[in-house]
Design an enzyme around this catalytic site. Structure first.
Site, PDB file in Angstrom:
ATOM      1  NE  ARG A 414      39.157  39.417  -1.924  1.00 24.12           N
ATOM      2  CZ  ARG A 414      39.589  39.207  -0.688  1.00 24.12           C
ATOM      3  NH1 ARG A 414      38.803  38.584   0.167  1.00 24.12           N
ATOM      4  NH2 ARG A 414      40.796  39.601  -0.312  1.00 24.12           N
ATOM      5  CD  GLU A 443      41.570  41.044  -3.504  1.00 23.39           C
ATOM      6  OE1 GLU A 443      42.428  40.974  -2.594  1.00 23.39           O
ATOM      7  OE2 GLU A 443      40.388  40.685  -3.342  1.00 23.39           O
ATOM      8  CD  GLU A 454      41.465  38.553   3.137  1.00 22.63           C
ATOM      9  OE1 GLU A 454      40.423  39.207   3.293  1.00 22.63           O
ATOM     10  OE2 GLU A 454      42.429  38.960   2.483  1.00 22.63           O
ATOM     11  CG  ASP A 511      36.633  30.931  14.038  1.00 28.48           C
ATOM     12  OD1 ASP A 511      36.536  30.235  15.064  1.00 28.48           O
ATOM     13  OD2 ASP A 511      35.843  31.855  13.767  1.00 28.48           O
ATOM     14  CG  HIS A 714      52.642  45.232   7.476  1.00 29.16           C
ATOM     15  ND1 HIS A 714      52.268  45.693   6.234  1.00 29.16           N
ATOM     16  CD2 HIS A 714      53.258  46.269   8.088  1.00 29.16           C
ATOM     17  CE1 HIS A 714      52.652  46.950   6.091  1.00 29.16           C
ATOM     18  NE2 HIS A 714      53.256  47.331   7.213  1.00 29.16           N
ATOM     19  CB  CYS A 716      52.946  38.856   5.787  1.00 24.51           C
ATOM     20  SG  CYS A 716      51.904  39.181   4.352  1.00 24.51           S
TER      21      CYS A 716
END
Length: 748
Positions: A414, A443, A454, A511, A714, A716
């Site tokens: 990240r 993670e 994400e 976006d 969720h 996904c």
């Protein structure tokens, strides 16, 4: 006898009386039998004063022998007399001969002296005829008008052409009195059934004519008038309509060019009606409510191709118009969402734009939902193909098969998101067509689609942040543009391009707020050249495109173009422009020796176009690598929707397509949930969408939005897990906390 040489403003009753009481033979008098009325010309004189309005200037005598001589003239000779418009020619003499002949030598409408006054009179008089017929029930005059007018292409031109003598051989003016056409067609729908049938019969006779040689402009005018007929909304008329469309579709390309520009001149209402009738025709042929009303599909397989080709002329007219006549989405035929469009796509891939018809040859008719589905399924097929090829290679070499090799595995930290992503995509270029799986180091997230979403979201957010320096945000136009001082770092810009391609390939919404011209450049040309070093994206862009990015500069250039004074003395500028890069102002010549060429009133248009070309084309070069031809299906606006989704967030629409598990839409918790969500400000609604799906943009097909519970999501599967809260207040509080802290993944 009457000699017509010009236009007078009135006709007196005394003149009519004098003519009636004279010793002229009966056939010289303006009676129903001897002479057709001007300019109504469709069956008698309902009122004496309306017989020859504003046309009669004097009277002369003629003998029956004179009439017999005129009758011996050929059609071409009479037409030549009329076209010469010689004031010494006794036009009424020829008309009288024409009238008493067993069959008219030339259309009597050719005798009209069609000045603007007469055109206006014809419009008003036809309306009066219909009104009188409606009241009296006597439709003879109106019936005769329609019977004669639609009997042939020659009569159509005689009735609707603005000036009989003018050639009207330009694309700018069809020569057709559109206002009168509209009046005639509007009235037609209110006439008795036998009158409407006579029009259709006349059209059949016209279309059955044997053609020899190329079409004339008068023929094109006839087609232009006939295709506007509003009767083509019933299956009973579709055989006639289909033959008309077939003849128009078979015209030469040059003729299509004329029709396209003439369509562009139609009023918006009439243009839209034309499109709707063609769409209804295609829909009805594909899915007829009563199949027995239409011929078997095997016998009329040419119907849909002909209609689609004519529809393409209207689409082209809409595209070349300075401002779109109707939205491009009006050309979508939503019925095609329910056909086997993948078979159509594969046929198109196999045969291209050959004589074998496919809807993909005319992508304007396919909705964005269909295009997205085609691209998505095509991508899935390529993913499967790549995975299969990897598997076969391993097995053929007798190597151990690692299932992770079947995916494009992206592992990033990240804190080093951009650099790690750039390294991963650069090292794994051969795997870009495999299905993506993203892992965030440290993670315990299992990527079923949510981690990939994400990754895209965070990467785009960081790259487009103004502090990163790759892009600047233009507040006036609310879009991102390329930063000049970062343009030397092409690898990071390639990353942005790769992200956009991967997003469409993996059905992810980004976006991104680029101006429309970026998507124009991406699609120019729609087919990637064989030489990969060839730059693409050199689109033809205008001041309107610059307005969407740099409105202040575009306004200034617009002022330059419209300036009425001396441009050279007052503006004192040259064909040299300046750009700031890394704090240093650099100069660029728009043309060789531009710093010594002053901008003047004569060359200012060239200066503006070169400046736009410099900013949007030469200063910004786009390279595109793409296999397949799916991009050919898309418009720039559609590429933007596929990449970015829709920015119009309508929670009411999403509410209607939500699916529930363990709840029903009438449960108190669900009702309270929607009360809270619909009362949220837009920012919180976007956060909720992001919390649920991993993106705050609405996908192309909002039916992809599903939900079941909350406040755990969720992404996904675009799901929310919603516990049964006791009160609306508690639900609002918990939901707000959840959607405001929605970053990171974990396993339960």
């Amino acid at each position: 006898m009457f000699h017509l040489s010009g236009c007078l403003r009135s006709v007196s009753n005394s003149w009519w009386s004098a003519c009636s009481s004279s010793s002229l033979p009966a056939y010289f008098l303006p009676s129903q039998k001897s002479c057709r009325p001007w300019p109504n010309a469709r069956g008698g004189f309902p009122q004496p004063l309306k017989s020859f309005p504003s046309l009669v200037s004097t009277t002369v005598l003629a003998t029956r022998e004179d009439l017999e001589k005129v009758k011996m003239l050929s059609r071409s000779s009479l037409q030549l007399i009329l076209n010469q418009n010689n004031p010494n020619v006794d036009l009424v003499l020829t008309d009288a001969a024409n009238s008493i002949s067993s069959s008219s030598i030339i259309p009597f409408t050719d005798f009209y002296n069609l000045t603007l006054d007469h055109i206006d009179f014809m419009e008003d008089y036809h309306t009066d005829d219909v009104e009188r017929a409606t009241i009296s029930g006597d439709w003879k005059q109106v019936h005769d008008f329609y019977l004669t007018t639609f009997d042939s292409f020659l009569e159509l031109n005689g009735a609707f052409k603005k000036e009989a003598n003018a050639p009207f051989n330009t694309i700018e003016d069809s020569g057709i009195n559109i206002k009168f056409v509209n009046i005639v067609y509007d009235a037609l729908l209110h006439t008795p059934a036998d009158t409407q049938k006579s029009v259709l019969k006349g059209i059949i006779n016209s279309l059955l004519r044997e053609w020899k040689g190329p079409r004339t402009k008068d023929d094109l005018r006839a087609y232009f008038v006939l295709v506007q007929n509003p009767q083509y909304t019933s299956p009973a008329t579709y055989v006639i309509y289909a033959h008309l469309l077939r003849q128009i579709a078979a015209l030469a390309e040059a003729d299509h060019h004329f029709l396209m520009h003439w369509f562009k001149k139609l009023p918006q209402k009439r243009f839209k009606q034309l499109v709707e009738r063609l769409q209804l025709f295609i829909t009805t042929r594909l899915f007829p409510a009563k199949p027995e009303e239409l011929p078997p599909m095997a016998k009329c397989s040419w119907w849909i191709p002909s209609a689609t080709k004519v529809l393409s002329l209207l689409n082209a007219a809409n595209s070349i118009s300075s401002s779109s006549i109707i939205p491009f989405t009006d050309f979508y035929n939503l019925t095609l969402d329910h056909i086997d469009f993948m078979e159509d796509y594969h046929t198109w891939q196999a045969h291209g734009n050959s004589n074998r018809f496919t809807f993909c040859q005319f992508p304007f008719i396919l909705s964005t939902v269909v295009k997205k589905a085609i691209i998505q399924r095509d991508s899935e097929q390529q993913m499967i193909s790549m995975a299969r090829q990897t598997l076969v290679d391993k097995v053929s070499r007798r190597q151990r098969v690692d299932m992770s090799l079947l995916f494009l595995n992206i592992k990033v930290r990240r804190l080093h998101l951009v650099s790690d992503s750039l390294d991963e995509l650069s090292r794994k270029r051969a795997d870009l067509k495999k299905k993506m799986k993203v892992t965030f180091v440290g993670e315990a997230g299992l990527d079923m689609g949510g981690l990939t979403k994400e990754w895209f979201l965070l990467l785009i957010r960081q790259i487009f942040h103004t502090d990163y320096g790759m892009f600047t945000y233009v507040k006036e136009s609310q879009c991102h543009w390329f930063s000049s001082w970062k343009c030397d770092n092409y690898s990071e810009f390639r990353l942005v391009g790769a992200l956009m391609g991967l997003a469409v390939y993996n059905s992810i919404t980004l976006d991104i707020r680029f101006p429309p011209c970026v998507y124009k450049k991406l699609l120019t040309p729609p087919i990637v050249p064989c030489d990969l070093d060839t730059p693409v994206g050199m689109a033809t862009l205008t001041l309107d495109d610059l307005q969407q990015i740099m409105p202040d500069l575009a306004h200034g250039l617009g002022e330059l173009l419209s300036y009425e004074g001396n441009v050279e003395e007052d503006f004192y500028t040259t064909f040299q422009v300046f750009q700031e890069e890394l704090g240093v102002v650099k100069s660029y010549n728009l043309k060789p020796g531009g710093d010594k060429i002053p901008v003047t009133n004569l060359n200012r248009k060239e200066y503006v176009q070169l400046y736009i070309d410099f900013l949007l084309n030469k200063y910004l070069v786009i390279k595109r690598n793409s296999e397949g031809n799916t991009l050919e299906l898309l418009r720039p606006e559609e590429v933007e929707i596929l990449v970015c989704g829709s920015s119009n967030l309508d929670m009411g629409s999403l509410q209607r397509v939500v699916q529930y598990e363990g709840y029903s839409k009438t449960d108190p918790t669900i009702r309270a949930f929607w009360d809270v969500v619909l009362a949220f400000p837009l920012e919180l609604q976007k956060k909720l969408l992001h919390f649920t799906t991993g993106s705050d943009r609405v996908p192309v097909d909002c039916s992809e939005m599903t939900a079941c519970k909350l406040p755990v999501s969720h992404t996904c599967f675009n799901q929310i897990c919603l516990p049964p809260y006791k009160s609306k207040k508690e639900l609002r509080q918990k939901l707000t906390i959840a959607i405001s802290n929605a970053e990171g993944f974990g396993l339960e």
